[in-house]
Design an enzyme around this catalytic site. Structure first.
Site, PDB file in Angstrom:
ATOM      1  N   THR A  58       0.826  -1.204   0.000  1.00 24.61           N
ATOM      2  CA  THR A  58       0.000   0.000   0.000  1.00 24.61           C
ATOM      3  C   THR A  58       0.861   1.255   0.000  1.00 24.61           C
ATOM      4  OG1 THR A  58      -1.667  -1.186   1.289  1.00 24.61           O
ATOM      5  CG2 THR A  58      -1.842   1.202   1.223  1.00 24.61           C
ATOM      6  N   TYR A  67     -12.736  -4.418  -3.829  1.00 23.51           N
ATOM      7  CA  TYR A  67     -13.846  -4.026  -4.702  1.00 23.51           C
ATOM      8  C   TYR A  67     -14.776  -5.208  -5.007  1.00 23.51           C
ATOM      9  CZ  TYR A  67     -16.729  -1.682  -8.095  1.00 23.51           C
ATOM     10  OH  TYR A  67     -17.820  -1.156  -8.750  1.00 23.51           O
ATOM     11  N   TYR A 119      -2.344 -10.670   4.034  1.00 27.25           N
ATOM     12  CA  TYR A 119      -2.360  -9.256   4.424  1.00 27.25           C
ATOM     13  C   TYR A 119      -3.807  -8.834   4.590  1.00 27.25           C
ATOM     14  CZ  TYR A 119      -1.516  -4.157   4.010  1.00 27.25           C
ATOM     15  OH  TYR A 119      -1.470  -2.787   4.201  1.00 27.25           O
ATOM     16  N   ARG A 162      -8.801  -0.609   3.821  1.00 20.90           N
ATOM     17  CA  ARG A 162      -8.438  -0.367   2.422  1.00 20.90           C
ATOM     18  C   ARG A 162      -9.253  -1.224   1.459  1.00 20.90           C
ATOM     19  NH1 ARG A 162      -4.624   3.556   0.364  1.00 20.90           N
ATOM     20  NH2 ARG A 162      -3.330   4.148   2.132  1.00 20.90           N
ATOM     21  N   LYS A 175       0.172 -10.277   7.936  1.00 20.44           N
ATOM     22  CA  LYS A 175       0.248  -8.876   8.367  1.00 20.44           C
ATOM     23  C   LYS A 175      -1.167  -8.495   8.746  1.00 20.44           C
ATOM     24  CE  LYS A 175       1.107  -4.112   6.953  1.00 20.44           C
ATOM     25  NZ  LYS A 175       1.508  -3.175   5.870  1.00 20.44           N
ATOM     26  N   ILE A 183       5.220  -4.892  10.140  1.00 19.25           N
ATOM     27  CA  ILE A 183       5.445  -4.421   8.772  1.00 19.25           C
ATOM     28  C   ILE A 183       4.885  -3.010   8.751  1.00 19.25           C
ATOM     29  CG2 ILE A 183       4.926  -4.741   6.321  1.00 19.25           C
ATOM     30  CD1 ILE A 183       4.859  -7.753   6.854  1.00 19.25           C
TER      31      ILE A 183
END
Length: 292
Positions: A46, A109, A135, A140, A163, A205
Site C-alpha cells: 500500500t 472491490y 495481508y 483499504r 500482516k 510491517i
C-alpha cells in the site's frame, strides 16, 4: 519458516516529476533503511502505491530492490490483487526473480466470501513454493479475513503468517489463540506494535519505519528483555504516527522523506500533495522528534 523477526518496512515507491520511477532515490532510501537496522524490505505494498503500478513496474522495482539489498535483509514483494489469475502470474514472476516471500492482500472491490478467500489463497499458494504472508487491511479493501479463515489457511504449508492491520484487538487475539506459535503474525498498524508483541507477534510491517526504522526495530528488540523501554519508544512515537496518517498513506510519509532529503515528494494521481495545514502539523512533529 520465519522470514524475519523485527521491523519490516513497507517501502515507498519514489517517482520523478514526470511520474517515472526514481531509481536513484530508491537506492538512497534502501541504504538509509539498512543502515538504520531495518530487518526486511517489502516492495509494492500500500505504501508503495501498488494500485497505480503496472505489473511490469512491480517486477522491475522488486528486481532493483533485490539487487541493491544484495541479501543483507530479506525482500518480500506484494503480489495481491482482485483477480486470482493475475495474482498467480505476478507471484510466479516474483518467485523467479528471487524474492524471499510474498505478501498477498485480500481482494478488493469485488471482494469475496470467506470460502472464496480460502479458494483464492489456496490457488495462489499452490502456484509457488516460496512462503506467503496474508495481508488483512479491511480499511483499504472493504474485506476482513475472519480468524477461522486465517486458521484454515494456516494449514497450507507455505502460508506462514499474516500482516494484521484490522485494528481489532479481539480479532487479533483470536488469531493467536487459533493458529499457535508456528504461524507468524506481524503488526500492521504502527501504533499497535507493543500490544501485538504481547500476544506473540514476531514483528511489524511498518509505514513509519520509512523514516524511523531504527526506533521501530528497537521496539521489537527491546520487548523481550527491557519491556518498559519498548513501551517508552512506542509511546514516544504516537504523535508522529498520528501526523504520518493525517492524510491518506503514503502522502504524508513521502512528504516526510522529502524533508529528510531521501526521496522526491512526487505521487501518482489520484494521490496529491498534502494540505498545507497538515504539512505544518507533520513538520512540527518531525522537528519535535529530531528528524529535521
Amino acid at each position: 519458516m520465519l522470514i524475519f523477526k523485527g521491523c519490516g518496512v513497507a517501502i515507498t515507491t519514489p517517482f520523478n516529476e514526470d511520474g517515472d520511477i526514481d531509481f536513484a532515490s530508491l537506492k538512497n532510501h534502501i541504504e538509509y533503511l539498512i543502515e538504520n537496522k531495518v530487518d526486511s524490505i517489502i516492495s509494492c505494498g500500500t505504501t508503495g502505491e501498488s494500485a497505480t503500478l503496472t505489473t511490469d513496474e512491480k517486477i522491475e522495482i522488486t528486481k532493483f530492490i533485490i539487487k541493491q539489498v544484495n541479501k543483507r535483509v530479506p525482500v518480500i514483494a506484494g503480489s495481491g490483487g482482485n483477480n486470482t489469475k493475475v495474482v498467480i502470474e505476478l507471484s510466479k514472476e516474483l518467485e523467479k526473480i528471487g524474492v524471499n516471500a510474498l505478501m498477498v492482500v485480500t481482494p478488493f472491490y469485488n471482494k469475496a466470501t470467506q470460502k472464496g478467500l480460502v479458494n483464492h489463497y489456496t490457488e495462489i499458494a499452490n502456484s509457488v513454493e516460496i512462503p506467503i504472508l496474508l495481508y488483512n487491511v479491511p480499511s483499504r479493501t472493504g474485506l476482513n479475513i475472519s480468524p477461522s479463515t486465517v486458521y484454515e489457511l494456516s494449514k497450507i504449508k507455505n502460508i506462514i503468517g499474516i500482516k494484521e492491520a484490522s485494528s481489532n484487538i479481539s480479532q487479533i487475539a483470536e488469531i493467536f489463540s487459533l493458529c499457535g506459535k508456528d504461524f507468524y503474525v506481524y503488526a500492521g498498524n504502527d501504533d499497535q506494535v507493543v500490544p501485538m508483541l504481547a500476544f506473540g507477534a514476531v514483528g511489524v510491517i511498518s509505514t513509519i519505519a520509512n523514516i524511523i526504522p531504527h526506533d521501530m526495530h528497537n521496539i521489537v528488540e527491546y520487548f523481550e528483555n527491557d519491556r518498559q523501554k519498548s513501551v517508552d519508544i512506542q509511546l514516544n512515537m504516537i504523535s508522529l504516527i498520528q501526523a504520518i496518517f493525517n492524510e491518506i498513506n503514503p502522502i504524508p510519509v513521502k512528504y516526510a522523506l522529502n524533508k529528510m532529503g531521501i526521496i522526491k515528494p512526487y505521487l501518482r494521481a489520484p494521490l496529491y500533495d498534502m494540505e498545507e495545514e497538515n504539512q505544518k502539523i507533520l513538520f512540527a512533529e518531525m522537528e519535535k522528534y529530531g528528524l529535521i
